[in-house]
Write an enzyme that holds these catalytic residues in place. Sequence first.
Site, PDB file in Angstrom:
ATOM      1  N   GLU A  45       0.839  -1.206   0.000  1.00  0.00           N
ATOM      2  CA  GLU A  45       0.000   0.000   0.000  1.00  0.00           C
ATOM      3  C   GLU A  45       0.875   1.257   0.000  1.00  0.00           C
ATOM      4  OE1 GLU A  45      -3.639   1.778   2.803  1.00  0.00           O
ATOM      5  OE2 GLU A  45      -2.105   0.481   3.682  1.00  0.00           O
ATOM      6  N   LYS A 113      -9.633   1.887  -2.090  1.00  0.00           N
ATOM      7  CA  LYS A 113      -9.869   1.400  -0.735  1.00  0.00           C
ATOM      8  C   LYS A 113     -11.285   1.764  -0.275  1.00  0.00           C
ATOM      9  CE  LYS A 113      -7.241   1.320   3.641  1.00  0.00           C
ATOM     10  NZ  LYS A 113      -6.007   1.869   4.258  1.00  0.00           N
ATOM     11  N   CYS A 149      -5.339  -3.209   2.745  1.00  0.00           N
ATOM     12  CA  CYS A 149      -5.099  -3.013   4.177  1.00  0.00           C
ATOM     13  C   CYS A 149      -6.378  -3.172   5.008  1.00  0.00           C
ATOM     14  CB  CYS A 149      -4.437  -1.657   4.420  1.00  0.00           C
ATOM     15  SG  CYS A 149      -3.562  -1.547   6.010  1.00  0.00           S
ATOM     16  N   LEU A 291      25.869  12.107  27.352  1.00  0.00           N
ATOM     17  CA  LEU A 291      26.028  10.829  28.046  1.00  0.00           C
ATOM     18  C   LEU A 291      26.301  11.128  29.514  1.00  0.00           C
ATOM     19  CD1 LEU A 291      26.099   7.780  27.308  1.00  0.00           C
ATOM     20  CD2 LEU A 291      28.594   7.967  27.273  1.00  0.00           C
ATOM     21  N   SER A 292      25.316  10.846  30.351  1.00  0.00           N
ATOM     22  CA  SER A 292      25.362  11.292  31.748  1.00  0.00           C
ATOM     23  C   SER A 292      25.972  10.292  32.703  1.00  0.00           C
ATOM     24  CB  SER A 292      23.943  11.601  32.221  1.00  0.00           C
ATOM     25  OG  SER A 292      23.171  10.400  32.290  1.00  0.00           O
ATOM     26  N   GLY A 293      26.121   9.054  32.260  1.00  0.00           N
ATOM     27  CA  GLY A 293      26.467   7.981  33.178  1.00  0.00           C
ATOM     28  C   GLY A 293      25.250   7.237  33.687  1.00  0.00           C
ATOM     29  N   GLY A 294      24.058   7.701  33.276  1.00  0.00           N
ATOM     30  CA  GLY A 294      22.813   7.046  33.653  1.00  0.00           C
ATOM     31  C   GLY A 294      22.343   6.064  32.596  1.00  0.00           C
ATOM     32  N   ILE A 295      21.284   5.349  32.928  1.00  0.00           N
ATOM     33  CA  ILE A 295      20.846   4.238  32.084  1.00  0.00           C
ATOM     34  C   ILE A 295      20.163   4.702  30.800  1.00  0.00           C
ATOM     35  CG2 ILE A 295      18.601   3.962  33.240  1.00  0.00           C
ATOM     36  CD1 ILE A 295      19.030   0.906  32.959  1.00  0.00           C
ATOM     37  N   ASP A 296      19.412   5.829  30.860  1.00  0.00           N
ATOM     38  CA  ASP A 296      18.679   6.264  29.674  1.00  0.00           C
ATOM     39  C   ASP A 296      19.608   6.701  28.555  1.00  0.00           C
ATOM     40  OD1 ASP A 296      16.143   5.836  30.849  1.00  0.00           O
ATOM     41  OD2 ASP A 296      16.280   7.743  31.901  1.00  0.00           O
ATOM     42  N   GLU A 402       9.374   9.436  32.329  1.00  0.00           N
ATOM     43  CA  GLU A 402       9.728  10.839  32.527  1.00  0.00           C
ATOM     44  C   GLU A 402       8.902  11.757  31.638  1.00  0.00           C
ATOM     45  OE1 GLU A 402      14.445  10.026  33.608  1.00  0.00           O
ATOM     46  OE2 GLU A 402      13.870  10.818  31.636  1.00  0.00           O
TER      47      GLU A 402
END
Length: 552
Positions: A45, A113, A149, A291-296, A402
């Site tokens: 499509e 369609k 579709c 890049l903060s050192g955090g996980i996100d 967040e």
Amino acid sequence: MADTFRLTLAQLNPTLGDLHGNADLVRKAFAAAKAEGSDFLAFPEMFITGYQLLDLVMKQAFAEDVQRIIASLAAELADGPAFGIGGPMWGGDKPYNAYYICDGGKVVATILKHHLPNYAVFDEVRYYHSADPQGPVSINGVRVGFPICEDAWFEDVCETLEESGAEILISPNGSPYHRGKMELRQSVIVSRVVETGLPMVYLNLLGGQDDQVFDGGSFVLNRGGKLAVQMPQFEEVLAQVEFTRGDEGWAAEEGEKARLPGEYEADYRVMVMALGDYLRKTGFKSVVLGLSGGIDSAIVACIAADAIGPENVHCVMLPSRFTSETSLDDARDVAARLGCRLDTIPITPAREAVTASLAPLFEGWEEDVTEENIQSRLRGVMLMALSNKFGSMLLTTGNKSEVAVGYATIYGDMAGGYNPIKDLYKTRVFETCRWRNREHRDWMLAPAGEVIPPRVIDKPPTAELREDQKDQDSLPPYADLDVMLEMLIDKDLSVAEVIAAGYDAEWVRKVERLIYLSEYKRFQAAPGARLTQKAFWLDRRYPVANRWRDGG
């Protein structure tokens, strides 16, 4: 009458608006199908234009350009198989969603369609006219029906095709990913096959477009809903499907049955493909992120490295006086494991300059979140400067938890062009990091192994905007918060229902209030990969100015 029908399925990745580039994809697929002796080449499509077009499809000049391209392709590709391709057809004040059947140098049929989806990310009633159901098209003596579709999600169109003599059904789709979508598609198409008694091809579009990823995963079912062919998700494929006519009608021969990824792999592949295609289709070749050192930020750096290669990912540490040595070490560790460049730009001098400039006006006022946000916004200023100077896309790193409650600074850590984890709750960020550390696939461009240090995953989350700050100073534990958010947002439940599930009433009301108060931030937020049916943007649309609250 022929007893075989060779079909080529083009599960390919078009670029929205690139009509000439998409036409080149058609030419290459046509050459391959011709070499295979195919009777028919099917594209998904809206393939010639890309999908979804939003208000672009309302421009008559755009639709007329599509017509010229389709007519030109039909004339040029006359010495091979017939082919079908999706695109808009102008219909007065707006277009139809059409599927063009081209054969012998011209467009021999145009399927329009009937059912127009008008839910979740779809607004097709706004953008397209609905047409009456149509009958099948004869291709090399085989009567083929083309439910487009959404037309395959209801009984009537396929029923009409079967009653008017269709022998095979081919459904061209532009179906975007959300968690659990493959199982849903397969169950719907099984129903159509059982109802009509006809074999059916489900051909899906591929590729990222803004927030959505079209994940491919095309398949072919024979009578009774038996799977004959399963094409892979997230990969460009030209597949050959051989149909043979027997005493009970047509059936597809058994073909490849690709392994489908599990939930965490599929979500991760979507985030990687969404980012990679967004960069490629908007002209960016590299990214920059804090890049903060955090996980996100760690998982965003990993997604980016997997999408475009670690050498194209520029990580920047922007420490303040509140940044711990642990965070600095963890940022270095993440960048080293991924193989990304890391630079450090302290923000303390800039923070002191701003503080001094504001001092006359702030005199007599206690420090509060204002001073915290200045730090985040200074980081945004510096990262945007790097983006502008070096032409790299700035990535934002706020997870869905967040973003939902506003625990992200507008014009600060929300600054940027794309957010790969925008639809990933914090608890799923943790699990996604663990999954990526365990697993590696050929399509990942970053190294295999433990690329996100366990300490980054295990340490308490913090924004480090004041002394000894932790996320749980301001929010419930993420294990509780995410369930509340899923109930209030994804399931659209009431405050009373969330409280009845055992959650603290005061917290539930506060979380609901934060969701509504943060609407203005999301209104200005970067796009991000859609993983669920309640992603922020087209799936969930609320007014910014809104005083209603659930009194439950």
